[in-house]
Design a protein around this motif. Sequence first.
Motif, PDB file in Angstrom:
ATOM      1  N   GLY A   1       0.781  -1.231   0.000  1.00  0.00           N
ATOM      2  CA  GLY A   1       0.000   0.000   0.000  1.00  0.00           C
ATOM      3  C   GLY A   1       0.807   1.273   0.000  1.00  0.00           C
ATOM      4  N   ARG A   2       2.114   1.195  -0.223  1.00  0.00           N
ATOM      5  CA  ARG A   2       2.977   2.381  -0.248  1.00  0.00           C
ATOM      6  C   ARG A   2       3.661   2.500  -1.592  1.00  0.00           C
ATOM      7  NH1 ARG A   2       6.839   0.029   3.267  1.00  0.00           N
ATOM      8  NH2 ARG A   2       8.124   1.895   3.078  1.00  0.00           N
ATOM      9  N   LEU A   3       3.987   3.736  -1.982  1.00  0.00           N
ATOM     10  CA  LEU A   3       4.718   3.997  -3.213  1.00  0.00           C
ATOM     11  C   LEU A   3       6.144   4.426  -2.876  1.00  0.00           C
ATOM     12  CD1 LEU A   3       2.087   5.903  -5.402  1.00  0.00           C
ATOM     13  CD2 LEU A   3       2.627   3.459  -5.369  1.00  0.00           C
TER      14      LEU A   3
ATOM     15  N   SER B   1       4.818  16.121  -3.429  1.00  0.00           N
ATOM     16  CA  SER B   1       3.896  16.566  -2.384  1.00  0.00           C
ATOM     17  C   SER B   1       3.209  15.371  -1.726  1.00  0.00           C
ATOM     18  CB  SER B   1       2.838  17.488  -2.996  1.00  0.00           C
ATOM     19  OG  SER B   1       1.679  17.541  -2.201  1.00  0.00           O
ATOM     20  N   PRO B   2       3.212  15.286  -0.402  1.00  0.00           N
ATOM     21  CA  PRO B   2       2.522  14.177   0.273  1.00  0.00           C
ATOM     22  C   PRO B   2       1.055  14.059  -0.135  1.00  0.00           C
ATOM     23  CG  PRO B   2       3.951  15.304   1.820  1.00  0.00           C
ATOM     24  CD  PRO B   2       3.956  16.130   0.562  1.00  0.00           C
ATOM     25  N   ALA B   3       0.401  15.186  -0.364  1.00  0.00           N
ATOM     26  CA  ALA B   3      -1.011  15.136  -0.760  1.00  0.00           C
ATOM     27  C   ALA B   3      -1.168  14.470  -2.124  1.00  0.00           C
ATOM     28  CB  ALA B   3      -1.599  16.541  -0.789  1.00  0.00           C
TER      29      ALA B   3
ATOM     30  N   ARG C   1      -3.019  10.749  -3.002  1.00  0.00           N
ATOM     31  CA  ARG C   1      -4.032  10.556  -4.036  1.00  0.00           C
ATOM     32  C   ARG C   1      -3.616   9.449  -5.006  1.00  0.00           C
ATOM     33  NH1 ARG C   1      -4.176  12.630  -8.990  1.00  0.00           N
ATOM     34  NH2 ARG C   1      -2.619  14.225  -8.517  1.00  0.00           N
ATOM     35  N   LEU C   2      -2.358   9.463  -5.417  1.00  0.00           N
ATOM     36  CA  LEU C   2      -1.885   8.438  -6.343  1.00  0.00           C
ATOM     37  C   LEU C   2      -1.866   7.057  -5.682  1.00  0.00           C
ATOM     38  CD1 LEU C   2       1.071  10.319  -8.074  1.00  0.00           C
ATOM     39  CD2 LEU C   2      -1.249   9.964  -8.937  1.00  0.00           C
TER      40      LEU C   2
END
Length: 228
Positions: free
Chosen positions: A40-42, A94-96, A100-101
Amino acid sequence: MYAERASRLGGAVVWTHGPSGQGVGRVLPDGCMDLLWHDGRLLVAGPDTTAYVTEGRSGSWAGLRFFPGQAPGFLGVPAHELRDRRVELAELWSPAVVRRLTARVNAAADPASGLEEVVLERAAEVGRPDPVLRQVVDALDAGRPVAATADELGLGARQLHRKSLAAFGYGPKTLGRVRRLQRALALARDGVPYAETAARSGYADQAHLARDVRDLAGLPLGELLGGR
């Protein structure tokens, strides 16, 4: 279990790796960079100069491996800043945006396809990388010396080195070395005798091949192939 396929992004590869029960893996340098999904992480894998050992990182992985020189334009970060590193994508963007991605990739039918869609959209925005970069890779893959490659492309030695650092993470000599390693391993995996593998890949002799494999992969050639 590892599987890969060609990406719709030219030259790139989409891959997946599920839990295999093996605690240690070895990622060999190839001049490439990857966008990774894990639990679940990029994340981003920068260009390696030596083998990256994945001990203790079990679970499911998906990735998009960019062709050498593609990733810096996508990420907006020179490749040398990520050399021999694995970082969270949120350290670069950007963390935001990353949240979203990440949500998009997690909601996709499978993470690998989700990653590919994200990359294709971004690639359409940033455009294609400098075509000279592909020419550099092609020349080195063909075994041309660095000086001859620079001359053929109309570049000075320093100019080629600067371009290579930004695009590939290291200079053209190192890029040529890791690409030669990959050519040799492909031949050896197909059963070509080691002496012939060395000659066909551009090594001076079998001993030269053995030294390079040990330096870059951290294992003797026979052990590396036996444990792949």
